[in-house]
Design a protein around this motif. Structure first.
Motif, mmCIF file in Angstrom:
data_model
loop_
_atom_site.group_PDB
_atom_site.id
_atom_site.type_symbol
_atom_site.label_atom_id
_atom_site.label_comp_id
_atom_site.label_asym_id
_atom_site.label_seq_id
_atom_site.Cartn_x
_atom_site.Cartn_y
_atom_site.Cartn_z
ATOM 1 N N ARG A 120 -29.223 7.948 6.806
ATOM 2 C CA ARG A 120 -29.400 8.348 8.202
ATOM 3 C C ARG A 120 -30.034 7.216 9.014
ATOM 4 O O ARG A 120 -29.626 6.947 10.157
ATOM 5 C CB ARG A 120 -30.295 9.595 8.258
ATOM 6 N N GLU A 121 -31.036 6.543 8.424
ATOM 7 C CA GLU A 121 -31.680 5.432 9.111
ATOM 8 C C GLU A 121 -30.692 4.296 9.374
ATOM 9 O O GLU A 121 -30.728 3.658 10.424
ATOM 10 C CB GLU A 121 -32.864 4.898 8.285
ATOM 11 N N TRP A 122 -29.802 4.055 8.414
ATOM 12 C CA TRP A 122 -28.796 3.002 8.581
ATOM 13 C C TRP A 122 -27.859 3.330 9.746
ATOM 14 O O TRP A 122 -27.521 2.457 10.537
ATOM 15 C CB TRP A 122 -28.009 2.814 7.294
ATOM 16 N N LYS A 123 -27.459 4.592 9.843
ATOM 17 C CA LYS A 123 -26.584 5.001 10.949
ATOM 18 C C LYS A 123 -27.290 4.858 12.291
ATOM 19 O O LYS A 123 -26.697 4.399 13.270
ATOM 20 C CB LYS A 123 -26.132 6.453 10.745
ATOM 21 N N LEU A 124 -28.579 5.251 12.321
ATOM 22 C CA LEU A 124 -29.337 5.090 13.551
ATOM 23 C C LEU A 124 -29.482 3.616 13.927
ATOM 24 O O LEU A 124 -29.372 3.239 15.102
ATOM 25 C CB LEU A 124 -30.728 5.725 13.401
ATOM 26 N N PHE A 125 -29.722 2.796 12.928
ATOM 27 C CA PHE A 125 -29.892 1.357 13.163
ATOM 28 C C PHE A 125 -28.611 0.739 13.725
ATOM 29 O O PHE A 125 -28.633 0.033 14.735
ATOM 30 C CB PHE A 125 -30.292 0.656 11.860
ATOM 31 N N THR A 126 -27.477 0.998 13.071
ATOM 32 C CA THR A 126 -26.217 0.381 13.498
ATOM 33 C C THR A 126 -25.709 0.945 14.826
ATOM 34 O O THR A 126 -24.907 0.305 15.501
ATOM 35 C CB THR A 126 -25.142 0.562 12.416
ATOM 36 N N SER A 127 -26.169 2.147 15.181
ATOM 37 C CA SER A 127 -25.722 2.727 16.451
ATOM 38 C C SER A 127 -26.481 2.194 17.656
ATOM 39 O O SER A 127 -26.096 2.435 18.795
ATOM 40 C CB SER A 127 -25.857 4.260 16.410
ATOM 41 N N ASN A 128 -27.579 1.467 17.386
ATOM 42 C CA ASN A 128 -28.404 0.897 18.471
ATOM 43 C C ASN A 128 -28.143 -0.608 18.531
ATOM 44 O O ASN A 128 -28.715 -1.383 17.763
ATOM 45 C CB ASN A 128 -29.883 1.187 18.211
ATOM 46 N N SER A 129 -27.262 -1.007 19.420
ATOM 47 C CA SER A 129 -26.860 -2.410 19.507
ATOM 48 C C SER A 129 -28.029 -3.331 19.868
ATOM 49 O O SER A 129 -28.067 -4.497 19.458
ATOM 50 C CB SER A 129 -25.732 -2.579 20.529
ATOM 51 N N VAL A 130 -28.975 -2.794 20.621
ATOM 52 C CA VAL A 130 -30.131 -3.614 21.015
ATOM 53 C C VAL A 130 -30.971 -3.977 19.794
ATOM 54 O O VAL A 130 -31.337 -5.136 19.592
ATOM 55 C CB VAL A 130 -30.999 -2.871 22.060
ATOM 56 N N VAL A 131 -31.253 -2.978 18.949
ATOM 57 C CA VAL A 131 -32.056 -3.228 17.744
ATOM 58 C C VAL A 131 -31.312 -4.154 16.787
ATOM 59 O O VAL A 131 -31.908 -5.053 16.185
ATOM 60 C CB VAL A 131 -32.417 -1.899 17.049
ATOM 61 N N VAL A 132 -30.014 -3.936 16.628
ATOM 62 C CA VAL A 132 -29.215 -4.807 15.753
ATOM 63 C C VAL A 132 -29.283 -6.249 16.245
ATOM 64 O O VAL A 132 -29.486 -7.182 15.457
ATOM 65 C CB VAL A 132 -27.745 -4.330 15.693
ATOM 66 N N ALA A 133 -29.119 -6.441 17.550
ATOM 67 C CA ALA A 133 -29.156 -7.793 18.117
ATOM 68 C C ALA A 133 -30.521 -8.428 17.937
ATOM 69 O O ALA A 133 -30.637 -9.611 17.586
ATOM 70 C CB ALA A 133 -28.783 -7.747 19.595
ATOM 71 N N ILE A 134 -31.578 -7.629 18.164
ATOM 72 C CA ILE A 134 -32.937 -8.161 18.046
ATOM 73 C C ILE A 134 -33.261 -8.503 16.603
ATOM 74 O O ILE A 134 -33.747 -9.590 16.300
ATOM 75 C CB ILE A 134 -33.968 -7.150 18.596
ATOM 76 N N PHE A 135 -32.975 -7.572 15.697
ATOM 77 C CA PHE A 135 -33.440 -7.728 14.323
ATOM 78 C C PHE A 135 -32.589 -8.712 13.525
ATOM 79 O O PHE A 135 -33.124 -9.501 12.737
ATOM 80 C CB PHE A 135 -33.462 -6.371 13.625
ATOM 81 N N LEU A 136 -31.278 -8.657 13.693
ATOM 82 C CA LEU A 136 -30.408 -9.524 12.901
ATOM 83 C C LEU A 136 -30.071 -10.823 13.622
ATOM 84 O O LEU A 136 -30.020 -11.883 13.002
ATOM 85 C CB LEU A 136 -29.113 -8.782 12.543
ATOM 86 N N LEU B 259 -40.849 -4.960 17.297
ATOM 87 C CA LEU B 259 -39.923 -4.307 18.221
ATOM 88 C C LEU B 259 -38.982 -3.357 17.498
ATOM 89 O O LEU B 259 -38.718 -2.243 17.968
ATOM 90 C CB LEU B 259 -39.121 -5.363 18.988
ATOM 91 N N ALA B 260 -38.439 -3.782 16.361
ATOM 92 C CA ALA B 260 -37.484 -2.950 15.629
ATOM 93 C C ALA B 260 -38.120 -1.640 15.185
ATOM 94 O O ALA B 260 -37.542 -0.554 15.365
ATOM 95 C CB ALA B 260 -36.936 -3.715 14.426
ATOM 96 N N LEU B 261 -39.328 -1.719 14.625
ATOM 97 C CA LEU B 261 -39.995 -0.497 14.164
ATOM 98 C C LEU B 261 -40.395 0.377 15.335
ATOM 99 O O LEU B 261 -40.273 1.613 15.285
ATOM 100 C CB LEU B 261 -41.228 -0.861 13.330
ATOM 101 N N ALA B 262 -40.862 -0.241 16.417
ATOM 102 C CA ALA B 262 -41.262 0.538 17.587
ATOM 103 C C ALA B 262 -40.070 1.275 18.188
ATOM 104 O O ALA B 262 -40.154 2.471 18.503
ATOM 105 C CB ALA B 262 -41.891 -0.383 18.634
ATOM 106 N N LEU B 263 -38.957 0.585 18.338
ATOM 107 C CA LEU B 263 -37.774 1.211 18.923
ATOM 108 C C LEU B 263 -37.199 2.281 18.011
ATOM 109 O O LEU B 263 -36.653 3.290 18.471
ATOM 110 C CB LEU B 263 -36.709 0.143 19.212
ATOM 111 N N SER B 264 -37.317 2.068 16.700
ATOM 112 C CA SER B 264 -36.799 3.048 15.749
ATOM 113 C C SER B 264 -37.504 4.397 15.902
ATOM 114 O O SER B 264 -36.861 5.454 15.938
ATOM 115 C CB SER B 264 -36.976 2.526 14.323
ATOM 116 N N PHE B 265 -38.824 4.383 16.002
ATOM 117 C CA PHE B 265 -39.581 5.624 16.165
ATOM 118 C C PHE B 265 -39.441 6.181 17.577
ATOM 119 O O PHE B 265 -39.224 7.382 17.773
ATOM 120 C CB PHE B 265 -41.065 5.382 15.849
#
Length: 383
Positions: free
Chosen positions: A10-26, A201-207
């Protein structure tokens, strides 16, 4: 275990669905790592443009210009009057103006002690320091040569003339970054800044995203019922991906010819302590301010001055005590001091224990804050 892996999925789906977090983190660590590596790949500055205003135009002034131009650091342009110097400086960005006075050679011959005027452009401190040092070496060598030559013309043997001019010798040697390579000094520290920022940022946006969408308690927390497990599941995916990013960043060191002979235990320990501390900091901010926009703004306020406060470029010993106390509450301060020891001082695990303790104290503090906020929110949700 099935529940655990379903939550990770579920976390992986949430991560990949947020383009901003993907761009920031990867994207950010790799892109900035390559970009900054390319910027500082030269390591040292050279061919700094300086302007010599030769008011004398004699063999002696020509010798001075030749010696200045022979240094690795400087590239010399020559003007023979001061009429258009200001426009030349503006258009060419000279790092120094060296004015050789009229009757320079004649005054030297007549022992009138003429003076060369050196004006250093300190708009940028780094090239200014290099230019000043190059000028000092070149003109100092010329000065010594003229004095020794004068003594030998009076019949003093060359060896004796040198001894009379130079009462004692000075031998300079460098240790820790012997080549004075700016890339070795700055690039790893900037990578530390990037790592701190993307994890926070990634952890903050995730929660914060789950709180905004009101899915945290209804879809996620109901399946774990434990604050520590909730934080672990939310973090572990980023930690695993972070390990891959670290390996990719590590591969850039040989790409940019930056030596990395650090103690593996000390380096890995520092990285793990940094990641854990900034993760808890990011989670704490997102729990206290459950809005993606506001959490990002708060963390940007923390991150923006952190490199300046860290003591990496401007030493902590030169800052007011109140600022030093503030700097020590930021994970980056402890990490960069430890990183400097590991990468430049060849330090081992025991040498970086003070920095590790600082990072773990910060992690423990924010972990307790996270737990308290979790409990408060969980009680409000039940009520």
């Amino acid at each position: 275990m099935n529940n655990f892996f379903s939550l990770i999925k579920r976390e992986w789906k949430l991560f990949t669905s947020n383009s901003v977090v993907v761009a920031i983190f990867l994207g950010a660590p790799l892109l900035y790592g390559l970009l900054l590596g390319a910027v500082y790949s030269k390591g040292k500055v050279d061919n700094l443009p300086v302007l010599v205003v030769d008011m004398d135009d004699t063999p002696m002034s020509h010798k001075a210009i030749e010696m200045l131009d022979d240094t690795e650091v400087l590239t010399v342009d020559v003007a023979f009057n001061t009429a258009d110097v200001k426009n030349l400086v503006i258009s060419n960005g000279y790092d120094a103006i060296i004015t050789i006075p009229n009757r320079f050679e004649a005054d030297i011959i007549q022992k009138r002690h003429p003076e060369i005027q050196v004006e250093v452009n300190t708009a940028n401190i780094l090239p200014a320091n290099y230019a000043a040092k190059g000028i000092q070496v070149a003109l100092g060598t010329l000065n010594a040569g003229i004095e020794i030559s004068s003594l030998t013309k009076k019949g003093v043997p060359a060896v004796t003339a040198k001894e009379q001019y130079e009462a004692f010798g000075v031998n300079y040697a460098r240790f820790f970054n012997k080549s004075a390579n700016y890339m070795m000094f700055l690039w790893p520290g900037v990578l530390g800044v990037i790592i701190q920022q993307v994890f926070m940022l990634a952890l903050a946006l995730s929660f914060a995203r789950e709180f905004e969408e009101k899915t945290f308690f209804s879809e996620f927390y109901s399946k774990v019922q434990n604050p520590w497990m909730a934080m672990f599941i939310k973090s572990i995916l980023f930690w695993i991906m972070g390990a891959v990013i670290m390996l990719l960043l590590w591969s850039m060191f040989p790409l940019f010819k930056v030596p990395l002979h650090a103690s593996p235990l000390a380096l890995v320990s520092l990285l793990l302590a940094l990641i854990v501390s900034v993760s808890f900091m990011g989670i704490a901010v997102s729990l206290a301010i459950p809005s993606q926009l506001k959490a990002t703004e708060i963390l940007m306020v923390v991150a923006t001055p952190s490199f300046i406060l860290s003591g990496f470029t401007w030493p902590l010993s030169q800052m007011p005590e109140s600022i030093v106390m503030l700097a020590k509450t930021i994970p980056l301060t402890h990490f960069l001091e430890g990183l400097r020891k590991v990468m430049l001082y060849d330090a081992n695990f025991n040498d970086v224990l003070p920095e590790l303790k600082g990072l773990l104290y910060i992690a423990l503090f924010f972990a307790i804050v996270c737990y308290i906020i979790f409990k408060i929110k969980a009680r409000k949700q039940k009520a």
